[in-house]
Design a protein around this motif. Structure first.
Motif, PDB file in Angstrom:
ATOM      1  N   MET A   1     101.532 -62.409 -15.700  1.00  0.00           N
ATOM      2  CA  MET A   1     100.826 -63.636 -16.039  1.00  0.00           C
ATOM      3  C   MET A   1     100.062 -63.426 -17.345  1.00  0.00           C
ATOM      4  N   CYS A 161     104.085 -73.485 -14.279  1.00  0.00           N
ATOM      5  CA  CYS A 161     105.004 -72.433 -13.813  1.00  0.00           C
ATOM      6  C   CYS A 161     105.055 -71.272 -14.805  1.00  0.00           C
ATOM      7  N   ILE A 162     105.109 -71.590 -16.090  1.00  0.00           N
ATOM      8  CA  ILE A 162     105.157 -70.534 -17.108  1.00  0.00           C
ATOM      9  C   ILE A 162     103.850 -69.737 -17.096  1.00  0.00           C
ATOM     10  N   HIS A 164     102.046 -69.023 -14.678  1.00  0.00           N
ATOM     11  CA  HIS A 164     101.963 -68.147 -13.510  1.00  0.00           C
ATOM     12  C   HIS A 164     103.074 -67.106 -13.429  1.00  0.00           C
ATOM     13  N   THR A 165     103.916 -67.006 -14.472  1.00  0.00           N
ATOM     14  CA  THR A 165     104.955 -65.971 -14.446  1.00  0.00           C
ATOM     15  C   THR A 165     104.317 -64.609 -14.694  1.00  0.00           C
ATOM     16  N   GLU A 166     104.928 -63.587 -14.147  1.00  0.00           N
ATOM     17  CA  GLU A 166     104.460 -62.210 -14.384  1.00  0.00           C
ATOM     18  C   GLU A 166     104.881 -61.747 -15.776  1.00  0.00           C
ATOM     19  N   ASP A 167     106.077 -62.178 -16.204  1.00  0.00           N
ATOM     20  CA  ASP A 167     106.656 -61.705 -17.462  1.00  0.00           C
ATOM     21  C   ASP A 167     107.379 -62.878 -18.126  1.00  0.00           C
ATOM     22  N   MET A 168     106.636 -63.657 -18.901  1.00  0.00           N
ATOM     23  CA  MET A 168     107.166 -64.877 -19.497  1.00  0.00           C
ATOM     24  C   MET A 168     108.450 -64.614 -20.278  1.00  0.00           C
ATOM     25  N   GLU A 171     111.323 -64.126 -17.780  1.00  0.00           N
ATOM     26  CA  GLU A 171     111.505 -65.095 -16.700  1.00  0.00           C
ATOM     27  C   GLU A 171     111.754 -66.524 -17.177  1.00  0.00           C
ATOM     28  N   ILE A 172     111.518 -66.778 -18.462  1.00  0.00           N
ATOM     29  CA  ILE A 172     111.526 -68.168 -18.929  1.00  0.00           C
ATOM     30  C   ILE A 172     112.898 -68.828 -18.835  1.00  0.00           C
ATOM     31  N   LEU A 175     113.538 -69.871 -15.289  1.00  0.00           N
ATOM     32  CA  LEU A 175     112.619 -70.971 -14.985  1.00  0.00           C
ATOM     33  C   LEU A 175     113.135 -72.290 -15.572  1.00  0.00           C
TER      34      LEU A 175
END
Length: 194
Positions: A1, A161-162, A164-168, A171-172, A175
């Motif tokens: 995050m 949502c972005i 709260h991602t651990e690794d933008m 993960e983007i 997502l």
């Protein structure tokens, strides 16, 4: 995050409807948000499709509001333009052009493909200084009041949502694919660097 709130820019062509509605919703949700247009002028609907009201980006929302009240208060009340300008002037003084802003953002969200192309062209023409990544995402939103509201909530949900991602960075893409499937809208995505 991310350790800080996402720095978000929302961009449409005139910084009037779509970007301002998203700016409004995102700021109420605590995001560090700014909004912009990419056009050479601000255009608002006029008495006929071929007769828009055209303003310079230096003109305030208050001045536009007064000008339209003077021209035809009933028409611009009926079509919702005065209501929109009233909302806009509560958020900031005047429209801003993306190409004139040198601030850095984590995320730039555009509301139509032409604007997306203009943002990418501008970012890619700048001299890279910090090599910080900026994710540019396009979601097509029709330029009317109802679509601007629906689009603003979609943009807000995406930003949450972005955030709260651990690794933008990793993960983007996944997502965005989920958002495409859920919303039925295609998303474009490019990473640029400052």
């Amino acid at each position: 995050m991310p350790s800080h709130p996402l720095r978000v820019a929302v961009v449409c062509s005139s910084n009037q409807n779509r970007s301002m509605e998203a700016h409004n919703i995102l700021s109420k949700r605590g995001f560090d948000v700014r909004s912009f247009g990419t056009g050479t002028h601000v255009k608002l609907p006029g008495p006929a499709p071929d007769k828009p009201n055209v303003y310079d980006f230096k003109i305030t929302y208050e001045q536009m509001y007064s000008d339209l009240v003077r021209k035809d208060k009933e028409l611009y009340t009926q079509n919702g333009i005065l209501h929109m300008l009233d909302r806009n002037k509560r958020i900031k003084t005047r429209p801003e052009r993306f190409q004139n802003c040198k601030d850095q953002f984590d995320l730039v969200i555009t509301c139509e493909e032409r604007v997306y192309d203009q943002v990418l062209e501008d970012l890619n023409s700048r001299e890279q200084e910090t090599f910080q990544p900026v994710h540019v995402i396009n979601v097509d939103i029709q330029d009317n009041h109802e679509e601007a509201t629906l689009g603003a909530f979609l943009i807000c949900e995406l930003c949450q949502c972005i955030q709260h991602t651990e690794d933008m960075e990793n993960e983007i893409d996944e997502l965005l694919q989920e958002f495409e499937d859920k919303s039925g809208r295609p998303f474009l995505h490019t990473v640029c660097f400052y």
